[in-house]
Scaffold this motif. Sequence first.
Motif, PDB file in Angstrom:
ATOM      1  N   TRP A  34       5.294  35.459  44.038  1.00  0.00           N
ATOM      2  CA  TRP A  34       3.866  35.748  44.185  1.00  0.00           C
ATOM      3  C   TRP A  34       3.430  35.820  45.647  1.00  0.00           C
ATOM      4  O   TRP A  34       2.472  36.531  45.971  1.00  0.00           O
ATOM      5  CB  TRP A  34       3.046  34.704  43.436  1.00  0.00           C
ATOM      6  N   VAL A  35       4.118  35.084  46.525  1.00  0.00           N
ATOM      7  CA  VAL A  35       3.719  35.099  47.937  1.00  0.00           C
ATOM      8  C   VAL A  35       3.841  36.513  48.505  1.00  0.00           C
ATOM      9  O   VAL A  35       2.984  36.985  49.257  1.00  0.00           O
ATOM     10  CB  VAL A  35       4.586  34.117  48.756  1.00  0.00           C
ATOM     11  N   SER A  36       4.902  37.191  48.126  1.00  0.00           N
ATOM     12  CA  SER A  36       5.087  38.571  48.569  1.00  0.00           C
ATOM     13  C   SER A  36       4.173  39.520  47.799  1.00  0.00           C
ATOM     14  O   SER A  36       3.505  40.383  48.385  1.00  0.00           O
ATOM     15  CB  SER A  36       6.550  38.986  48.389  1.00  0.00           C
ATOM     16  N   ALA A  37       4.118  39.367  46.498  1.00  0.00           N
ATOM     17  CA  ALA A  37       3.297  40.265  45.676  1.00  0.00           C
ATOM     18  C   ALA A  37       1.825  40.181  46.040  1.00  0.00           C
ATOM     19  O   ALA A  37       1.085  41.166  45.912  1.00  0.00           O
ATOM     20  CB  ALA A  37       3.484  39.941  44.200  1.00  0.00           C
ATOM     21  N   ALA A  38       1.377  39.018  46.521  1.00  0.00           N
ATOM     22  CA  ALA A  38      -0.025  38.864  46.902  1.00  0.00           C
ATOM     23  C   ALA A  38      -0.401  39.811  48.037  1.00  0.00           C
ATOM     24  O   ALA A  38      -1.552  40.255  48.125  1.00  0.00           O
ATOM     25  CB  ALA A  38      -0.306  37.417  47.315  1.00  0.00           C
ATOM     26  N   HIS A  39       0.556  40.126  48.920  1.00  0.00           N
ATOM     27  CA  HIS A  39       0.288  41.090  49.983  1.00  0.00           C
ATOM     28  C   HIS A  39      -0.050  42.458  49.383  1.00  0.00           C
ATOM     29  O   HIS A  39      -1.009  43.113  49.792  1.00  0.00           O
ATOM     30  CB  HIS A  39       1.507  41.228  50.899  1.00  0.00           C
ATOM     31  N   GLY A  40       0.770  42.882  48.411  1.00  0.00           N
ATOM     32  CA  GLY A  40       0.522  44.165  47.769  1.00  0.00           C
ATOM     33  C   GLY A  40      -0.794  44.173  47.027  1.00  0.00           C
ATOM     34  O   GLY A  40      -1.536  45.164  47.060  1.00  0.00           O
ATOM     35  N   LEU A  41      -1.121  43.069  46.362  1.00  0.00           N
ATOM     36  CA  LEU A  41      -2.379  42.995  45.629  1.00  0.00           C
ATOM     37  C   LEU A  41      -3.561  43.078  46.584  1.00  0.00           C
ATOM     38  O   LEU A  41      -4.541  43.800  46.325  1.00  0.00           O
ATOM     39  CB  LEU A  41      -2.436  41.697  44.827  1.00  0.00           C
ATOM     40  N   ALA A  42      -3.482  42.367  47.714  1.00  0.00           N
ATOM     41  CA  ALA A  42      -4.578  42.382  48.678  1.00  0.00           C
ATOM     42  C   ALA A  42      -4.791  43.779  49.254  1.00  0.00           C
ATOM     43  O   ALA A  42      -5.922  44.256  49.381  1.00  0.00           O
ATOM     44  CB  ALA A  42      -4.309  41.381  49.795  1.00  0.00           C
ATOM     45  N   LEU A  43      -3.694  44.445  49.594  1.00  0.00           N
ATOM     46  CA  LEU A  43      -3.809  45.783  50.164  1.00  0.00           C
ATOM     47  C   LEU A  43      -4.286  46.792  49.129  1.00  0.00           C
ATOM     48  O   LEU A  43      -5.055  47.706  49.440  1.00  0.00           O
ATOM     49  CB  LEU A  43      -2.465  46.212  50.758  1.00  0.00           C
ATOM     50  N   ALA A  44      -3.848  46.631  47.877  1.00  0.00           N
ATOM     51  CA  ALA A  44      -4.323  47.522  46.817  1.00  0.00           C
ATOM     52  C   ALA A  44      -5.815  47.311  46.566  1.00  0.00           C
ATOM     53  O   ALA A  44      -6.561  48.271  46.335  1.00  0.00           O
ATOM     54  CB  ALA A  44      -3.525  47.286  45.536  1.00  0.00           C
ATOM     55  N   LEU A  45      -6.270  46.062  46.609  1.00  0.00           N
ATOM     56  CA  LEU A  45      -7.699  45.788  46.449  1.00  0.00           C
ATOM     57  C   LEU A  45      -8.503  46.394  47.587  1.00  0.00           C
ATOM     58  O   LEU A  45      -9.607  46.923  47.379  1.00  0.00           O
ATOM     59  CB  LEU A  45      -7.942  44.276  46.370  1.00  0.00           C
ATOM     60  N   PHE A  46      -7.951  46.328  48.795  1.00  0.00           N
ATOM     61  CA  PHE A  46      -8.628  46.957  49.931  1.00  0.00           C
ATOM     62  C   PHE A  46      -8.724  48.467  49.718  1.00  0.00           C
ATOM     63  O   PHE A  46      -9.751  49.081  50.002  1.00  0.00           O
ATOM     64  CB  PHE A  46      -7.871  46.656  51.220  1.00  0.00           C
ATOM     65  N   GLY A  47      -7.637  49.055  49.202  1.00  0.00           N
ATOM     66  CA  GLY A  47      -7.686  50.473  48.868  1.00  0.00           C
ATOM     67  C   GLY A  47      -8.723  50.761  47.803  1.00  0.00           C
ATOM     68  O   GLY A  47      -9.400  51.796  47.843  1.00  0.00           O
ATOM     69  N   GLY A  48      -8.870  49.843  46.851  1.00  0.00           N
ATOM     70  CA  GLY A  48      -9.892  50.009  45.825  1.00  0.00           C
ATOM     71  C   GLY A  48     -11.297  49.982  46.412  1.00  0.00           C
ATOM     72  O   GLY A  48     -12.184  50.716  45.961  1.00  0.00           O
ATOM     73  N   VAL A  49     -11.497  49.143  47.427  1.00  0.00           N
ATOM     74  CA  VAL A  49     -12.800  49.111  48.101  1.00  0.00           C
ATOM     75  C   VAL A  49     -13.071  50.448  48.789  1.00  0.00           C
ATOM     76  O   VAL A  49     -14.183  50.987  48.716  1.00  0.00           O
ATOM     77  CB  VAL A  49     -12.842  47.954  49.118  1.00  0.00           C
TER      78      VAL A  49
END
Length: 280
Positions: A34-49
């Motif tokens: 999850w520590v690594s996957a959280a980076h992808g989730l954060a960046l994907a959420l930023f893309g969603g914004v």
Amino acid sequence: MASGTSLPPLRSIPIGQPLQWLVRGGRDLWRCGWVSAAHGLALALFGGVLLALARDRFWLLAGAFSGFLVVAPVLATSLYALSRALERGEPADARLVLQTWLSWRRSDAQAGGKDWRLVRFGLLLALAGTGWVLTSAALITLLAPLPIRTPLDFVRHVVLAQDSRLFELWLALGGALAAPVFASSAVALPLLLDRRASLLQAVLTSWQAVLANPLPMALWAALIMLCCLLGFGTALLALVPLLPVLGHASWHAYRDLVDASALPERSSGAAPAPTAKDGP
């Protein structure tokens, strides 16, 4: 550095080596969890914004997403640190991620101040990304025959336009920006994280690595673009695993391309111990 801007030795790699980087990147993602996957989730959420803010302004969104890719190597810094820790048998956890980002604010004994190399490089990439966003928006709004508000408008009136070369011009200008940015950042940030090198050394080393391995690095650039397009084509969902994989893979690219053993190490997730020959 005692030798000023002397560069570390480089290695030649086979053309298919970037595929191995992706495999190793996927393995690091699995090991970090999850520590690594959280980076992808954060960046994907930023893309969603970005998508939410510019959903009716695709002329802006097209440049914003491509500009986001320009600064992505800086955002992946803690992924390099996680792969480095795995390689060394050290803990690769959330504490390391936090220490990695905080370490760039600590004192640099030789320079007598703060170590701002990552910040300076990030600002340069941000300026490049902003320049492209503005250029892309200006091209599409001024030269498109009709207003571009949706992806379908972009496809109809820019990509498939019969009597216009706007799409070719847009791609050419984007490529003219992307090529030097890619060459400057391909291994620069992992090198800065791993070793006490100057910003100029890191950027020149990155350029030399690309020039010494043009075909493998062209394949690597194409794989990065393909992964990003896949992410965008899945409403950003595929970016959650793909962005961490690319970040971890970039660490392995650096390790395969650069022999940095002669440069002083940076300590893992902490400020480096001062040495007499270290430079800023």
